[in-house]
Design an enzyme around this catalytic site. Structure first.
Site, PDB file in Angstrom:
ATOM      1  N   THR B 163     -10.247 -25.583 -25.071  1.00 11.46           N
ATOM      2  CA  THR B 163     -10.183 -27.031 -25.216  1.00 11.46           C
ATOM      3  C   THR B 163     -10.873 -27.783 -24.074  1.00 11.46           C
ATOM      4  OG1 THR B 163      -7.995 -26.993 -24.195  1.00 11.46           O
ATOM      5  CG2 THR B 163      -8.088 -27.027 -26.600  1.00 11.46           C
ATOM      6  N   ASP B 164     -10.998 -27.139 -22.903  1.00 10.57           N
ATOM      7  CA  ASP B 164     -11.500 -27.875 -21.739  1.00 10.57           C
ATOM      8  C   ASP B 164     -12.855 -28.545 -21.990  1.00 10.57           C
ATOM      9  OD1 ASP B 164      -9.257 -27.118 -20.429  1.00 10.57           O
ATOM     10  OD2 ASP B 164     -10.267 -26.303 -18.663  1.00 10.57           O
TER      11      ASP B 164
END
Lengths: 638, 414
Positions: B163-164
């Protein structure tokens, strides 16, 4: 129950698992307060599903699997006193220092050795009571011991873990939980299986409870301590009895479990002799098509079915009592209930509940269940034989099938004897089936929290409650009963604090043990009183600002107006003490008004006039002072 | 003594029996006791006796014995699952004790059995990295893989991604690919090894979105803290706005494009989208990687610009309407004169850059700064990389909407 067992002969082995909430400022893995809330106060709601996962060693836990068979939706109530950590939307913070310190203190009291490095673990729990699907727990210490009259009991391990969320209610789609309790630090203390009698079980539990409370850092009140008991007898099996709420029940619950295991073994022996067996479940809906039984009828009208299992050779044994008012049939029923059924009927209790004799006969026929044949019946030449029993479940098709399977499985284990399992303690010290025993495979590392190296060197050894009782008598001159009441009471820390601040110990003890109770009985909302209120009120009395007689009024005023300080309450309620010159003025007035009586009776008039003086001062003056002044004034005139 | 050995450890008066774990350090042996608990034991003080070697195959314990049952159903669409790593496909690493990605797409299918029956699946692994380790050349590999999958008949593509930096990869795909089918990025904020992981719901909803009619590059993640609805964000307008919450992703400057209701698997859209089959499949993977994103805050030394004087492009994340300290202007001027393209965006995130209101802005325009409209700074960086490699007129391309990254009208939505 009248039976007396020889527990040595039976080979009773028992151990305890005690769970105690800690009274720390913040939760174990976040900075939220450890405060319980009412569901109505919740400010947010969330819904979640849980999905079982492989554990560290690649095995799925049987207990966890059974929990997960029904996919359920969980709803959580969040509060302004909970945060994202409880919601499983933020990684846990580091282990709370205070909780670790208290755990180490407890380890010390139990004569335990802390481990070099504490590793937080995740224990798989997928009944929804933990938003994460696991409970964080860590082994802090091992190898301790406590004394009992019947010898030492080893303390195997001490765990520091997070409390689960409180179950609020079942909803249509699952269960609703409250997040206020989730994350409150909890210690779990497990003893070795060294306990050999019901009495010893109770004594060990009492001893551990006393040691826990001696820290002054454990929560008190309903639900803050829970006891589990592991019981087995030589030929029986290990059974974990969960959630014993009251210490007083521990010996009874052990006795009842021993009896259950003895009875189950006898039943197994009898079944073996009868060459008993469990048949394949079958549909017997036809038998009950026109039934008058309300339970079966209502199941059938809503599209349900009746399923039956033939229990060959079980006749008479299904109805046999194995615990007070609980039969083998009750065990079957518990398993059926676990799978969503309302319960079972079995032939040992039929005809009844609207099921007719004719239906029982047709039921027997439908599953080929034979009646018992006694010796007199067998005059015709047939061998006597034990009869068969039949158990039935009426419910929607899916539930009925699962439930009757569960009954058949439980009947199979009855042939073997006692099944290993987890049971839930009932209020009457009996128990009911809860789930299979949890395995060790449900544990894997909590990688979000680094290990902790505990430092026990700074940990203090608290004074034991037993030592406090002795000291209160010796040092404060309290009588034995009051000393024990105070030491074991919830307000012990408050008592010690006010005495330390200079309040007379007897006044302090009477206040926390009697005055508050009396006020509560008079419907004064004493739960509003803070420790500061009580301490300040007692100090005002001690320092003469308020007479002894004014204490109840002062506490009442504070309870009703908790925003006031003690001094403000004194002012507002006009409870302040009266200075000596004012007292003398009032006393002189009374004495002069009764000059004749004083002259005639001298000191004999004292008690009558004392009442009048107190009345004149409206209870605001200290009784001792009034009495001294009155005595002086009478002497002057007599 | 090896990890996986059953050992007996004496330490002072204590003794421990269990399996030695690989998470042991130089200072501590870590033992899994029979109770399931791990404890660390001081290595120096410990006296270890190996009772049985190799009791547990620690590495192998992760793998499953059973194959996932993948059967082909002609009535179902074919969805390609592409794994790049990240939490959604992660498990515990015993060497570091932390969570890392170890699964390929088929493992994900096994780990998320709920996906069965929703589609026929093709699976492939483009990378196995945490998304902070993502690089532009992996974007290129990913774009090529998606292109191949669509050519091979995939009716939709689901990309499993950490997700980063998911929003950057999604933006890159949006610029590199003309896609006739949905390309849906998904991930998870809670690791897959916990029962509460959001991976199941996100993956299921992503597959549903990939079956939908919207041939857009989207991000599919939780819409709120509950397991009820996933939001579908346009990849170029999405931003991870929370470190840990399930609903960390938000569409900036608008409502999300659509949503997927988990329980009934219903996909709906709030805004116009490019329909399935509307575009012809095309690929333009070239990127100019010499592009930097520079954030200006009070006190930032303009020397940072000097350090970037050989870059092909710079995206400035300025203050307010798109400003930097007046002292910076000459440095910006020099950069542009030397051929660097400079695009202005705003750290306000919400709203449009307008450098015509204040003097600083007018000076920046004078110097040749390109206004980034209402583009997110991260998206603008990816777009500048793509534009420098593919566009004839970079300034015009930056100012023109290509993949939903610019909204021509600023319509209030909250």
């Amino acid at each position: 129950m009248t039976e007396q067992f020889d527990y040595d002969d039976l080979g009773l082995v028992a151990g305890l698992e005690i769970h105690q909430q800690l009274d720390t400022a913040t939760k174990l893995f976040c900075a939220c307060p450890t405060e319980l809330r009412e569901p109505e106060e919740s400010t947010r709601r969330l819904t979640r599903y849980l999905h079982p996962t492989r554990s560290e060693l690649g095995e799925l836990d049987e207990a966890a699997l059974e929990e997960s068979r029904v996919e359920r939706e969980f709803e959580y109530l969040a509060y302004d006193s909970t945060c994202l950590v409880e919601e499983d939307d933020e990684p846990p913070h580091r282990v709370d220092d205070e909780a670790m310190t208290v755990a180490l203190e407890i380890a010390q009291l139990l004569d335990m050795e802390p481990v070099d490095q504490v590793h937080p673990m995740r224990k798989l729990v997928i009944d929804g009571s933990n938003t994460s699907g696991f409970q964080r727990t860590m082994l802090v210490a091992g190898d301790g011991e406590i004394e009992t009259d019947e010898g030492p009991v080893g303390v195997e391990d001490l765990m520091l873990e997070e409390e689960s969320a409180q179950r609020v209610e079942e909803t249509d789609s699952g269960v609703r939980y409250s997040l206020d309790r989730l994350g409150i630090p909890l210690v779990e203390i497990g003893t070795d299986p060294d306990i050999r009698s019901p009495e010893q079980a109770r004594e060990a539990a009492e001893r551990i409870g006393m040691l826990l409370r001696s820290t002054g850092k454990v929560k008190r009140g309903l639900g803050t301590i829970r006891q589990d008991v592991n019981v087995s007898i030589a030929e029986g099996a290990r059974v974990e009895l969960k959630g014993v709420q009251s210490l007083d029940d521990i010996d009874d619950i052990v006795r009842n479990e021993v009896r259950r295991q003895v009875e189950l073994l006898e039943i197994a022996a009898e079944l073996d002799e009868r060459e008993a067996a469990v048949g394949e479940p079958r549909d017997v809906t036809d038998v009950f098509e026109d039934t008058d039984s309300g339970v079966i009828q209502s199941a059938l009208t809503s599209g349900g079915v009746v399923r039956a299992v033939r229990l060959k050779g079980f006749d008479g044994l299904v109805g046999r009592e194995i615990q007070p008012d609980r039969r083998l049939g009750t065990e079957f029923s518990d398993h059926a209930k676990r799978h969503g059924a309302g319960g079972i009927f079995h032939t040992d209790e039929l005809p009844a509940y609207g099921v007719t004799e004719a239906e029982v006969e047709a039921l027997r026929e439908a599953v080929d269940a034979r009646e018992a044949r006694s010796a007199s019946d067998s005059a015709s030449g047939d061998e006597p034989r034990a009869g068969d029993a039949v158990a039935i479940v009426a419910d929607d098709p899916e539930t009925a099938e699962l439930a009757i399977e569960a009954v058949a499985e439980r009947a199979e284990t009855a042939l073997e004897g006692v099944p290993e399992e987890t049971r839930d303690a009932n209020e009457d010290a009996t128990s009911r089936y809860l789930r299979p025993l949890p395995g060790a495979a449900r544990m894997y590392p909590e990688t979000d929290v680094p290990p902790v190296e505990p430092d026990a060197s700074e940990v203090e050894t608290p004074e034991l409650l037993t030592e406090k009782v002795d000291r209160y008598q010796a040092e404060f001159d309290l009588d034995a009963g009051l000393a024990e009441q105070v030491a074991y009471g919830e307000d012990m820390p408050l008592f010690e604090r006010v005495v330390e601040a200079g309040v007379d110990p007897t006044l302090a003890a009477d206040t926390v043990e009697s005055t508050l109770t009396a006020l509560r009985r008079d419907a004064v909302p004493v739960e509003n009183l803070t420790d500061e209120h009580i301490e300040d009120a007692l100090l005002l009395v001690e320092n003469g600002g308020v007479p002894n007689e004014g204490l109840e009024d002062l506490l009442t005023a504070l309870a009703e107006n908790p925003s006031l300080s003690a001094e403000e309450a004194v002012e507002q309620e006009d409870l302040g003490g009266v200075a000596e010159d004012e007292v003398r003025e009032a006393v002189v007035e009374v004495v002069e008004r009764n000059a004749e009586q004083v002259e005639e009776e001298g000191m004999g008039a004292f008690s009558g006039l004392m009442g009048e003086c107190m009345g004149a001062l409206r209870g605001k003056a200290d009784g001792d002072l009034v009495s001294d002044v009155l005595r002086e004034e009478i002497q002057k005139r007599a | 003594m090896q990890p996986g050995d059953r050992v007996h450890v004496d330490r002072g008066e204590q003794s421990y029996d269990g399996v030695l774990l690989p998470s042991s350090t130089d200072d501590h042996l870590v033992i899994k006791l029979d109770s399931g608990y791990n404890v660390g034991i001081d290595r120096e003080a410990a006296d270890v006796d190996v009772r049985e070697e190799d009791v547990y195959d620690i590495e192998g314990a992760q793998a499953e014995e059973s194959e996932s049952e993948i059967t082909f159903d002609e009535d179902l669409p074919t969805i390609s699952l592409i794994s790049t790593g990240g939490t959604i496909a992660s498990t515990v690493d015993y060497r570091t004790g932390a969570v890392t990605a170890q699964f390929d797409a088929e493992d994900v299918l096994r780990a998320v059995p709920e996906l069965a029956g929703l589609a026929n699946y093709r699976g492939r692994v483009v990378a196995n990295i945490l998304s902070e380790n993502m690089t532009p050349d992996v974007w290129q590999d990913l774009a090529e893989a998606i292109h191949e999958e669509i050519q091979a008949g995939a009716d939709g593509v689901v990309v499993m991604h950490g997700t980063d930096t998911m929003q950057f990869s999604a933006s890159a795909m949006a610029f590199m690919l003309e896609t006739p089918v949905p390309v849906v990025f998904t991930g998870s904020q809670r690791s897959a090894d916990r029962p509460s992981s959001d991976n199941v719901m996100n993956a299921v909803c992503a597959v549903e979105a990939a079956k939908s009619d919207a041939a857009e590059v989207m991000i599919c993640m939780h819409a709120d803290g509950s397991d009820e609805t996933c939001a579908l964000h346009r990849g170029t307008r999405a931003r991870k706005n929370h470190t840990s919450r399930r609903d960390a992703f938000e569409t900036v400057g608008a409502e999300p494009l659509g949503e997927v209701v988990y329980e009934d698997r219903e996909v709906s859209f709030r805004q116009d989208y490019r329909e399935r089959g509307e575009a012809d499949l095309a690929l333009a993977v070239d990127l100019e990687t010499e592009v930097e994103l520079v954030k200006f805050t009070p006190g930032t030394d303009p020397a940072v610009l000097e350090a970037y004087d050989d870059k092909a492009g710079i995206v400035l994340e300025g203050t307010g309407l798109g400003h930097v300290n007046t002292d910076w202007i000459e440095y910006v001027d020099d950069l542009i004169s030397d051929g660097t393209h400079v695009v202005m965006t705003s750290q306000c995130l919400e709203g449009r850059v307008c450098d015509r209101v204040y003097d600083t802005g007018r000076d920046l325009l004078e110097a040749g700064v390109i206004e980034g409209e209402d583009m997110l700074p991260g998206t603008a960086k990816v777009k500048l990389m793509w534009a420098l490699a593919n566009a004839e007129d970079v300034a015009e391309t930056i100012g023109t909407e290509l993949a939903g990254e610019i909204q021509d009208r600023s319509v209030p939505w909250t």
